[in-house]
Design a protein around this motif. Structure first.
Motif, PDB file in Angstrom:
ATOM      1  N   PRO A 130      -7.653   8.110   0.622  1.00 52.81           N
ATOM      2  CA  PRO A 130      -7.203   9.491   0.888  1.00 52.81           C
ATOM      3  C   PRO A 130      -5.690   9.635   0.859  1.00 52.81           C
ATOM      4  CG  PRO A 130      -8.918   8.840   2.449  1.00 52.81           C
ATOM      5  CD  PRO A 130      -8.524   7.604   1.704  1.00 52.81           C
ATOM      6  N   VAL A 131      -4.980   8.586   1.267  1.00 54.63           N
ATOM      7  CA  VAL A 131      -3.513   8.642   1.228  1.00 54.63           C
ATOM      8  C   VAL A 131      -3.032   8.768  -0.215  1.00 54.63           C
ATOM      9  CG1 VAL A 131      -1.388   7.402   1.793  1.00 54.63           C
ATOM     10  CG2 VAL A 131      -3.329   7.342   3.369  1.00 54.63           C
ATOM     11  N   ARG A 132      -3.625   7.968  -1.113  1.00 53.38           N
ATOM     12  CA  ARG A 132      -3.219   8.031  -2.519  1.00 53.38           C
ATOM     13  C   ARG A 132      -3.588   9.377  -3.148  1.00 53.38           C
ATOM     14  NH1 ARG A 132      -5.358   2.702  -2.615  1.00 53.38           N
ATOM     15  NH2 ARG A 132      -7.045   3.261  -4.049  1.00 53.38           N
ATOM     16  N   LEU A 133      -4.752   9.886  -2.821  1.00 48.11           N
ATOM     17  CA  LEU A 133      -5.148  11.198  -3.355  1.00 48.11           C
ATOM     18  C   LEU A 133      -4.201  12.291  -2.867  1.00 48.11           C
ATOM     19  CD1 LEU A 133      -9.032  10.938  -2.889  1.00 48.11           C
ATOM     20  CD2 LEU A 133      -7.745  10.699  -5.023  1.00 48.11           C
ATOM     21  N   ALA A 134      -3.846  12.229  -1.588  1.00 51.44           N
ATOM     22  CA  ALA A 134      -2.898  13.206  -1.053  1.00 51.44           C
ATOM     23  C   ALA A 134      -1.525  13.050  -1.687  1.00 51.44           C
ATOM     24  CB  ALA A 134      -2.803  13.067   0.469  1.00 51.44           C
ATOM     25  N   ALA A 135      -1.115  11.800  -1.942  1.00 53.31           N
ATOM     26  CA  ALA A 135       0.188  11.560  -2.571  1.00 53.31           C
ATOM     27  C   ALA A 135       0.237  12.183  -3.959  1.00 53.31           C
ATOM     28  CB  ALA A 135       0.460  10.066  -2.651  1.00 53.31           C
ATOM     29  N   LEU A 136      -0.866  12.125  -4.703  1.00 52.36           N
ATOM     30  CA  LEU A 136      -0.913  12.735  -6.029  1.00 52.36           C
ATOM     31  C   LEU A 136      -0.687  14.237  -5.943  1.00 52.36           C
ATOM     32  CD1 LEU A 136      -1.565  12.065  -9.063  1.00 52.36           C
ATOM     33  CD2 LEU A 136      -3.883  12.848  -8.556  1.00 52.36           C
ATOM     34  N   ARG A 194       0.832  -1.208   0.000  1.00 54.40           N
ATOM     35  CA  ARG A 194       0.000   0.000   0.000  1.00 54.40           C
ATOM     36  C   ARG A 194       0.864   1.255   0.000  1.00 54.40           C
ATOM     37  NH1 ARG A 194      -2.833  -3.064   4.175  1.00 54.40           N
ATOM     38  NH2 ARG A 194      -4.660  -4.089   3.253  1.00 54.40           N
ATOM     39  N   ILE A 195       1.944   1.210   0.766  1.00 52.67           N
ATOM     40  CA  ILE A 195       2.860   2.347   0.766  1.00 52.67           C
ATOM     41  C   ILE A 195       3.503   2.504  -0.604  1.00 52.67           C
ATOM     42  CG2 ILE A 195       5.004   3.247   1.751  1.00 52.67           C
ATOM     43  CD1 ILE A 195       4.260   1.880   4.367  1.00 52.67           C
ATOM     44  N   LEU A 249     -11.840   8.026  -6.814  1.00 45.88           N
ATOM     45  CA  LEU A 249     -12.522   9.036  -6.002  1.00 45.88           C
ATOM     46  C   LEU A 249     -14.032   8.818  -6.022  1.00 45.88           C
ATOM     47  CD1 LEU A 249     -12.464  11.623  -4.327  1.00 45.88           C
ATOM     48  CD2 LEU A 249     -12.425  12.926  -6.455  1.00 45.88           C
ATOM     49  N   ALA A 250     -14.590   8.513  -7.210  1.00 43.02           N
ATOM     50  CA  ALA A 250     -16.032   8.298  -7.308  1.00 43.02           C
ATOM     51  C   ALA A 250     -16.460   7.082  -6.484  1.00 43.02           C
ATOM     52  CB  ALA A 250     -16.427   8.108  -8.770  1.00 43.02           C
ATOM     53  N   THR A 251     -15.690   5.988  -6.567  1.00 45.63           N
ATOM     54  CA  THR A 251     -16.019   4.785  -5.806  1.00 45.63           C
ATOM     55  C   THR A 251     -15.915   5.039  -4.310  1.00 45.63           C
ATOM     56  OG1 THR A 251     -15.160   3.428  -7.611  1.00 45.63           O
ATOM     57  CG2 THR A 251     -15.452   2.352  -5.484  1.00 45.63           C
ATOM     58  N   TYR A 252     -14.932   5.799  -3.912  1.00 49.43           N
ATOM     59  CA  TYR A 252     -14.757   6.117  -2.496  1.00 49.43           C
ATOM     60  C   TYR A 252     -15.950   6.915  -1.973  1.00 49.43           C
ATOM     61  CZ  TYR A 252     -12.529   7.858   1.764  1.00 49.43           C
ATOM     62  OH  TYR A 252     -12.232   8.149   3.068  1.00 49.43           O
ATOM     63  N   ALA A 255     -10.262  -1.864  -2.993  1.00 52.39           N
ATOM     64  CA  ALA A 255      -9.038  -1.074  -3.128  1.00 52.39           C
ATOM     65  C   ALA A 255      -9.346   0.350  -3.551  1.00 52.39           C
ATOM     66  CB  ALA A 255      -8.111  -1.727  -4.153  1.00 52.39           C
ATOM     67  N   CYS A 256     -10.526   0.565  -4.155  1.00 50.16           N
ATOM     68  CA  CYS A 256     -10.910   1.901  -4.603  1.00 50.16           C
ATOM     69  C   CYS A 256     -11.768   2.621  -3.579  1.00 50.16           C
ATOM     70  CB  CYS A 256     -11.654   1.818  -5.939  1.00 50.16           C
ATOM     71  SG  CYS A 256     -10.617   1.273  -7.314  1.00 50.16           S
ATOM     72  N   SER A 257     -11.991   2.030  -2.408  1.00 50.66           N
ATOM     73  CA  SER A 257     -12.826   2.698  -1.423  1.00 50.66           C
ATOM     74  C   SER A 257     -12.348   2.471   0.003  1.00 50.66           C
ATOM     75  CB  SER A 257     -14.281   2.211  -1.548  1.00 50.66           C
ATOM     76  OG  SER A 257     -14.346   0.810  -1.424  1.00 50.66           O
ATOM     77  N   GLY A 258     -11.167   1.918   0.176  1.00 46.65           N
ATOM     78  CA  GLY A 258     -10.649   1.655   1.507  1.00 46.65           C
ATOM     79  C   GLY A 258     -10.022   2.885   2.133  1.00 46.65           C
ATOM     80  N   PRO A 259      -9.506   2.736   3.345  1.00 45.31           N
ATOM     81  CA  PRO A 259      -8.930   3.882   4.063  1.00 45.31           C
ATOM     82  C   PRO A 259      -7.662   4.439   3.435  1.00 45.31           C
ATOM     83  CG  PRO A 259      -8.544   1.824   5.251  1.00 45.31           C
ATOM     84  CD  PRO A 259      -9.487   1.503   4.146  1.00 45.31           C
ATOM     85  N   TRP A 260      -7.034   3.681   2.512  1.00 45.60           N
ATOM     86  CA  TRP A 260      -5.816   4.175   1.864  1.00 45.60           C
ATOM     87  C   TRP A 260      -6.106   5.098   0.687  1.00 45.60           C
ATOM     88  CZ3 TRP A 260      -0.583   3.624   2.922  1.00 45.60           C
ATOM     89  CH2 TRP A 260      -0.281   2.857   4.051  1.00 45.60           C
TER      90      TRP A 260
END
Length: 280
Positions: A202-208, A34-35, A182-185, A195-200
């Motif tokens: 927001p981490v991926r969106l922030a990483a972008l 995930r990281i 983002l839509a699935t989340y 994988a498209c709606s889990g707690p990670w």
């Protein structure tokens, strides 16, 4: 009798401890992946930022936007923008096709990235590193043919990354296009196991966002070095994914070694020899 009860309690406690540590050890590889995926998303953000701000205002990995830009450029009869969009589309298609060929047969890994996936990402690193060298040689401000080559190469790198993540299956997630994520989340909520709606997510969106921001800052303050950021981030992601497992270390700690087994055997035999004395 008391000794037997104590041995039974000790074995029960050791079994619970080993089960707890093995459970946490099994979660460690997934946590590292995930990281690694989040770092790949940051690399994508860096590539997109540099592509849009310095390479003819097109994206390297978001083909929906490039198709729309192609239509707008054609409608305005702007040949240069049409060429830039076509280069991005062609480079992405070529990179995806090459990545699919490299990862063929390596799909479906559940807890790790297979060797073909890692080979594909390594190829992406080499492509990004070559682009960084060309970028640095141009002083961070490429133009003309150099800009077109870099645009096509950046799109090819993003295509290869997409192919690698598709081949990784459940051990990965989208890293170059996050609109569906983002839509699935939003629709399913943060509690879903997807994988498209889990707690990670927001981490991926922030990483972008962070990857894009750092790339723009580097482009403004140290233009020749900005092109190196995506290659470094992808390399960090790969190293994170292949790092030695926590679970294997815990297994070594909880599994009795030869010396410990011999001691337990010795206690067992002494107990057998002492029983007749106690019986007397």
């Amino acid at each position: 009798m008391r000794r037997r009860k104590n041995d039974h309690r000790r074995r029960a406690r050791n079994g619970e401890t080993a089960q707890h540590m093995s459970r946490h050890g099994a979660d460690a590889p997934a946590h590292r992946l995930r990281i690694a995926v989040a770092v790949l998303v940051a690399a994508s953000g860096a590539v997109e930022a540099l592509s849009f701000t310095a390479l003819d205002h097109v994206f390297a990995g978001v083909m929906t936007s490039n198709l729309a830009m192609l239509g707008m450029a054609a409608g305005r009869a702007r040949g240069a923008q049409v060429t830039a969009a076509l280069l991005a589309l062609g480079g992405f298609a070529a990179g995806t096709a090459a990545g699919a060929r490299v990862t063929r047969g390596g799909e479906g890994a559940q807890e790790r990235w297979s060797a073909p996936v890692l080979y594909c990402l390594t190829g992406e690193i080499l492509l990004l590193a070559a682009g960084a060298a060309v970028w640095g040689a141009s002083g961070g401000m490429p133009g003309g043919t150099t800009r077109d080559v870099l645009q096509c190469g950046a799109a090819a790198a993003m295509g290869a990354q997409c192919a690698a993540m598709v081949a990784a299956g459940r051990a990965a997630a989208p890293t170059t296009y996050l609109t569906g994520t983002l839509a699935t989340y939003i629709v399913r909520g943060p509690g879903s196991a997807s994988a498209c709606s889990g707690p990670w997510v927001p981490v991926r969106l922030a990483a972008l966002v962070v990857g894009a921001a750092v790339a723009v800052i580097l482009h403004r303050t140290a233009p020749p070095w900005a092109g190196l950021l995506p290659a470094v981030l992808v390399a960090v992601a790969v190293l994170t994914a292949i790092a030695p497992g926590y679970g294997s270390r815990q297994e070594l700690l909880t599994r009795p070694g030869p010396l410990l087994r011999s001691r337990h055997a010795g206690h067992h035999h002494r107990g057998k020899r002492e029983r007749p004395r106690g019986a007397r």
